[in-house]
Design a protein around this motif. Sequence first.
Motif, PDB file in Angstrom:
ATOM      1  N   GLU A 139      -3.798   7.057 -69.479  1.00  0.00           N
ATOM      2  CA  GLU A 139      -3.594   6.436 -70.790  1.00  0.00           C
ATOM      3  C   GLU A 139      -2.891   5.094 -70.616  1.00  0.00           C
ATOM      4  N   THR A 140      -3.292   4.146 -71.436  1.00  0.00           N
ATOM      5  CA  THR A 140      -2.669   2.819 -71.416  1.00  0.00           C
ATOM      6  C   THR A 140      -2.292   2.448 -72.854  1.00  0.00           C
ATOM      7  N   PRO A 141      -1.190   2.984 -73.347  1.00  0.00           N
ATOM      8  CA  PRO A 141      -0.815   2.725 -74.748  1.00  0.00           C
ATOM      9  C   PRO A 141      -0.536   1.270 -75.051  1.00  0.00           C
ATOM     10  N   ASP A 142      -0.216   0.484 -74.026  1.00  0.00           N
ATOM     11  CA  ASP A 142      -0.043  -0.953 -74.180  1.00  0.00           C
ATOM     12  C   ASP A 142      -0.324  -1.594 -72.825  1.00  0.00           C
ATOM     13  N   PRO A 143      -0.446  -2.917 -72.781  1.00  0.00           N
ATOM     14  CA  PRO A 143      -0.848  -3.561 -71.523  1.00  0.00           C
ATOM     15  C   PRO A 143       0.118  -3.376 -70.357  1.00  0.00           C
TER      16      PRO A 143
END
Length: 539
Positions: A139-143
């Motif tokens: 998962e990449t909730p933000d950069p």
Amino acid sequence: MVSKGILGLGGAAFGLILTAGAALAEPARSGGTLTAIVQPEPVILTAALNTAAPTGVVSGTIFDGLVDYDRDLKPIPALATSWETAPDGLSLTFHLRPNVKWHDGQPFTAADVKWTLENVWTKIHPRNQVTFGKVTGVETPDPLTVILRLGQPSPAILSSLNSNGAQILPKHLYEGTDPLSNPYNNKPVGTGPFKFKEWSRGNHIVLERNPDYWDAGKPYLDRVVFRVLPDAAARAAALEKGEAQYAPLSPVPLKDAARLGGLPNLRVETTGYEWLSPWLFADFNVERGPLKDVRVRRALAQAIDRAALARVVWFNFGVPATSPVPSTLTDFHAKDTPAYPFDTKRAEALLDEAGWARGANGTRFSLEIDYIPYGDDFKRTAEFLKASLRRVGVEANIRSQDTPSYTRRIYGDRDFDIAITWFAAFSDPQVGVTRAYWSASVGKNIPWTNGSGYRNPEVDGLIAAVQGEADPAKRRALFRRFQEIVLTDLPTLPLLELKFFTVEAVGLRHGARGDQVYGSFRDFRFDGPAPGQSRASAN
């Protein structure tokens, strides 16, 4: 937790004088060109796709990893500034360094990590298919945040996240391509302290300083030039004359190490290899000829005097190995496992028992030996094995070839009887040892995996179990059982625990890390004017 107990590789036992002069001391002097030696020449320049040592030496300074490792093999920040494991062990979160750019100016983000893990580490990379085998999602909730979701706890992941163990590729240059044939494998674009400039095959590889590197003020050097010098005498001469200032991975014949270390302009260092824990072994092709019979494999093991091999061939830059898990990995190494002491009478009896009696000419059968083409020490190892086997009636033919031919022969075509090579065990045997026994990689032409062709469902089950076991005591028990089985079946014969060394200029300084040989050159600098730099220009 990263396992401790890695051998410090002290050189006193070998009569070498090692100095602490490689540690950094202020003030720094910047500029100049470092000429290093890489041997043999890399096949490609991207360690995410090829884990051969020469590739790692070069690409480790073009790319960064999420972490580096200190001398105690504890992870320290690199592209990740911090990380945490969930209390249940089922997620691992990395917080990425802001404002990092790829060498082409594009931003480095969590998307690059996610793409590389999903498309390279878990599908192509010979070690990481196992290391990241319990990852169920990314998962990449933000950069700047990457969360690995795990089906089971996987403590070995934190042991393999540097620029060699888990090299991150730029998604914008690889997505939609076949990673194995992408042209950027040979003109790499990384985030590291040096940018790729030129590769003149057979001659040199040139890297230039990255002026936008995230670690402000570094690197100190203007450029790094890796020279390709196949001849051992030429490598020694280049170091003696100051034409090269750095050469890792035992670059000269072992008999020359003490002589070079005694020169006023050179030192021999055995530090910086703590992360590797290298072991030398012979793969038996268990799918072919006499070696299908475990009695034959055991007989050949007892025909080889490993103490003499260490002394005569390796000049004591190695000690006899009793297990594929080196004794330096004290948390995992098992001492009470099946052993094969040097005993030619027992070897002869086993060969007779297996039905391979001596013929009229005294020969029982013949074999082909292929050795990794990384220098004379490996060739001499093959010659030592040939002489050892001849004493018990087994003739051997030694074959030489370049690295691509060797890896294709062993891991693709499987056209060999005995293959001599070395692996890095790293700080956790899940990362560097189990790949030699995992059946899923057999015959897939993935270098540095299971060359013997060994298939054992119980061993595969142990490899799978240890990937998801977080309890240290239970992991130790699993590895103990693993060692018992593979040393009973003996598809590979551990020969030596190796001690590599680096030859470098006395005036060269660099940081102290446990993965120095595969780490970047960002901390390297010279005491005085560097090669290619006048004293007036040094600062």
